[in-house]
Structure formats: C-alpha cells, structure tokens
Scaffold this motif. Sequence first.
Motif, mmCIF file in Angstrom:
data_model
loop_
_atom_site.group_PDB
_atom_site.id
_atom_site.type_symbol
_atom_site.label_atom_id
_atom_site.label_comp_id
_atom_site.label_asym_id
_atom_site.label_seq_id
_atom_site.Cartn_x
_atom_site.Cartn_y
_atom_site.Cartn_z
ATOM 1 N N SER A 121 1.239 1.391 26.358
ATOM 2 C CA SER A 121 2.170 2.371 26.914
ATOM 3 C C SER A 121 2.483 3.522 25.969
ATOM 4 N N SER A 122 1.853 3.568 24.816
ATOM 5 C CA SER A 122 2.107 4.654 23.877
ATOM 6 C C SER A 122 0.798 5.101 23.241
ATOM 7 N N ARG A 134 -1.227 6.804 19.665
ATOM 8 C CA ARG A 134 -1.188 6.804 18.213
ATOM 9 C C ARG A 134 -2.249 7.753 17.659
ATOM 10 N N THR A 165 2.357 6.209 15.060
ATOM 11 C CA THR A 165 2.371 5.329 16.226
ATOM 12 C C THR A 165 3.598 5.631 17.081
ATOM 13 N N GLY A 166 3.621 5.052 18.283
ATOM 14 C CA GLY A 166 4.793 5.171 19.142
ATOM 15 C C GLY A 166 4.981 6.520 19.792
ATOM 16 N N PRO A 185 5.202 8.769 22.844
ATOM 17 C CA PRO A 185 5.421 8.435 24.259
ATOM 18 C C PRO A 185 4.307 8.952 25.167
ATOM 19 N N ASP A 191 0.345 13.782 28.501
ATOM 20 C CA ASP A 191 0.114 12.975 27.313
ATOM 21 C C ASP A 191 -0.429 13.752 26.123
ATOM 22 N N THR A 251 1.153 16.846 21.437
ATOM 23 C CA THR A 251 1.598 15.748 22.302
ATOM 24 C C THR A 251 2.216 16.303 23.579
ATOM 25 N N ALA A 302 5.666 13.370 28.166
ATOM 26 C CA ALA A 302 5.624 12.121 28.942
ATOM 27 C C ALA A 302 6.462 12.202 30.213
ATOM 28 N N SER A 333 12.050 12.585 18.402
ATOM 29 C CA SER A 333 10.958 12.118 19.241
ATOM 30 C C SER A 333 9.684 12.886 18.916
ATOM 31 N N ALA A 390 7.443 13.285 21.210
ATOM 32 C CA ALA A 390 6.996 13.789 22.509
ATOM 33 C C ALA A 390 7.205 15.299 22.607
#
Length: 390
Positions: free
Chosen positions: A167-168, A170, A195-196, A198, A204, A220, A223, A234, A236
Amino acid sequence: MRTPVRVAAAAVVVALAAGCSVGPASDRAAREGVVPAGNDGTGGGDSPEGDDAGGTGGGTIPEPTDSPEPTEAPEPPPEPAPATGTATVAERLPAGADASCCLVALPDGSVLTGSADGGVIQRVTAEGTVTPVGTVNGATALLGLAVEPGFDPSDSGWLYLSYAQGSSARVARLTYYGANDPGEQLGSATDALVTGIPLGSGRDGGALGFGPDGMLYVGTGDAGVAAQATDPESYAGKILRMQPDGRVPADNPQEGSLVYASGHGDVTGFAFDALDRLWAVDAGGADGVELNSIAPGGDYAAMPPVHTWPEPFTPGTLAFTAGSLWLPAAGDPGLWRVPLNGTELTADPQLLLADEGLTAPSAAQPGPDGDGGLWLLDGGTGDLLRTDVS
C-alpha cells in the motif's frame, strides 16, 4: 485559490554527460555536509574531515606578483527555442515488453526499460537486441528508474528505483552487475533510501532521476488527499531531493528534510534545462496537467503553473533537448514539444507524432547524440522509437 506569482527555478552549475542527467561521481556524498534523513533508509557513512586552512603568517611584505587572470564573463543565456519544431521517427525498435513505464538512456547508446505492472527490467541495445536484466524482489509496480552518475553498463554500479510495495511506495537502490549473465545482473538485496510514501487514487507520482548537482530527485503524488501535498511531515505530493545514499543534503530548503518542493498533485516527470533549472509535470493539477518551473522550497498549491493543458490526457516523464521540453502523452497519443524562453514559453506547446500509430507514450530521454536526438518509449507496446527532434 492560487496566488498569481511566478517563481523561477534556481540554477546549479554542473557538467552533464551524454545520455542522461549526471553530475559528480557518486562518492560526492562523502564530501558533502549532511544531516540524517530521518527515514527508514540505511545510507550513511561519516563525512571525512576537511583540510586544515593554511595561513601565510605576518611581518614580511611579499614580493609583487603578476595580476591575476581576469575572470571569464558568464556565458550568455541560450536563445529562445523557435515557436514550432519537428519530430521524426528515425527507427522503431520492438522491445517486446508491454505496459512499460520507465526509460533510462545509458552512455553506450543502450537503454534500460522497466515494467509498470511488476519489477521486471530489461536492456535494449542501440541495435535493438533485448536482454533481461533481472526482477526487483517485492515490487508490485515499478514507478521510476535511474542509474547513478557515471554509470558504466559493462561494470558494477547502483541502479535506483521507485516502486510500489503493498500500500505504499519506496525509493531504493540495487547493485547492477554488468559482467553477470543476462537475467542475473541485479543484486538480491535492496538498499531502501525512503519508505512509506503514500499511494492511492492513481496519483502515485514516481518520477526519479539525478540532477546536474549529483543529487537524486524523486516526484510523488498526493495519493488522492490534497492536504498531504502541503503537509511538511508527509512525503506525498512532493519533490524530494537527497544524497545518492538517501541522506539529506545540507543545502535543502528545510534543514533535516528531504522535501525540496511541495503542493503537487501527481509528479510524473521532471527535467533540467540548459541552465540547470528544474521543470516538473504534474498530472494532478487543479485545472488539468500542469508544467511548473521549480524553485527550492516552493509551494505549488499556491503558485500558478507556467502552462496548463486543460484537455485530459495521461502525461509521461519529461525530457529536455534541442532547447525544448518533450512530454509524451497517452490518451490522445503523441509527443508534446514545449519551446522554452528562460522560465517562460516561446509559444504554446505543439503536439507532434500524432499520426505515428503510438498507443500510450510513457517516457522520453535524450539520446546519446546530444541535441536533436530523443528516445521515446511507447508504453502500450514496449516499442522504442529513436526520434530526431528540433
């Protein structure tokens, strides 16, 4: 509401090598002042101490010396690109891998491509020979692909990826072993840098590449949650900038943070122009697909884009050559030429190659011949098009 302010991107002065955006050797990270990234990446290594500053002492009048050579005047800015240009397919190489998302041009004239629906990577020579490189363990979708500055496909080096895992997303790097047999050229251990990130709602991001400053840039998406794009905590909806080992550069806009620019909806591609200014395409703009000139620390939820395409289409990655930006477009397949005049456009973008039978153009990279050559990847068929552009 957007504030009507236009921001020009900062320039950095560094050499470029043929085939891909590159900077200093990859061990530059060991010579830079850095702070920990604060993520789950491994990266590291202490920076060596600097040389002691030497002094001349006092009390003695030095002998006169010749006057220093005058400093060379800076080069004049490039001429504005012509309002219209051309794109001609010189050769089509059937690479044989559909759903291709990623393209990296290598100094020897070959390219690496990656599969959008998995972690499969292959190499295509300039003559059209296709060989497997390997598969990224645990990757459910490949979002971006890059190689370290100075990469030699016949030797060992770092291969960088942004990819979905569950779901994420990296960002990681793997060792590439050029001397190994085809299909066995990827190391089994991934070195996770970030990592992580969103994922969600198809926004994406995934743009990945090295800048002329030797730093790794990552685009990025938000999301599907616009508030995340302006949240400094974040990853994102951001453009991230990091050392090749994942650490935070000392000159990033915010101390200790990988965030270089924020407020983006879905960064699918970026490129550096002739003056090393950063440009990014945002597929999740408020009014359509946006083109932005990126300034360090900029909030692009509050800044108007340089250009907006209001008609819906799916943009790919972004490339710069021959004085213009080049943007592949799926949906209404073609290649957008964006002529630059500094941080403005000479004229509205021009759609080319619309009659070449493209299915879903997804990536573009300057070719090994410098200005006038462009690799174009058709993501629907996996075909590579060697394209002459002006």
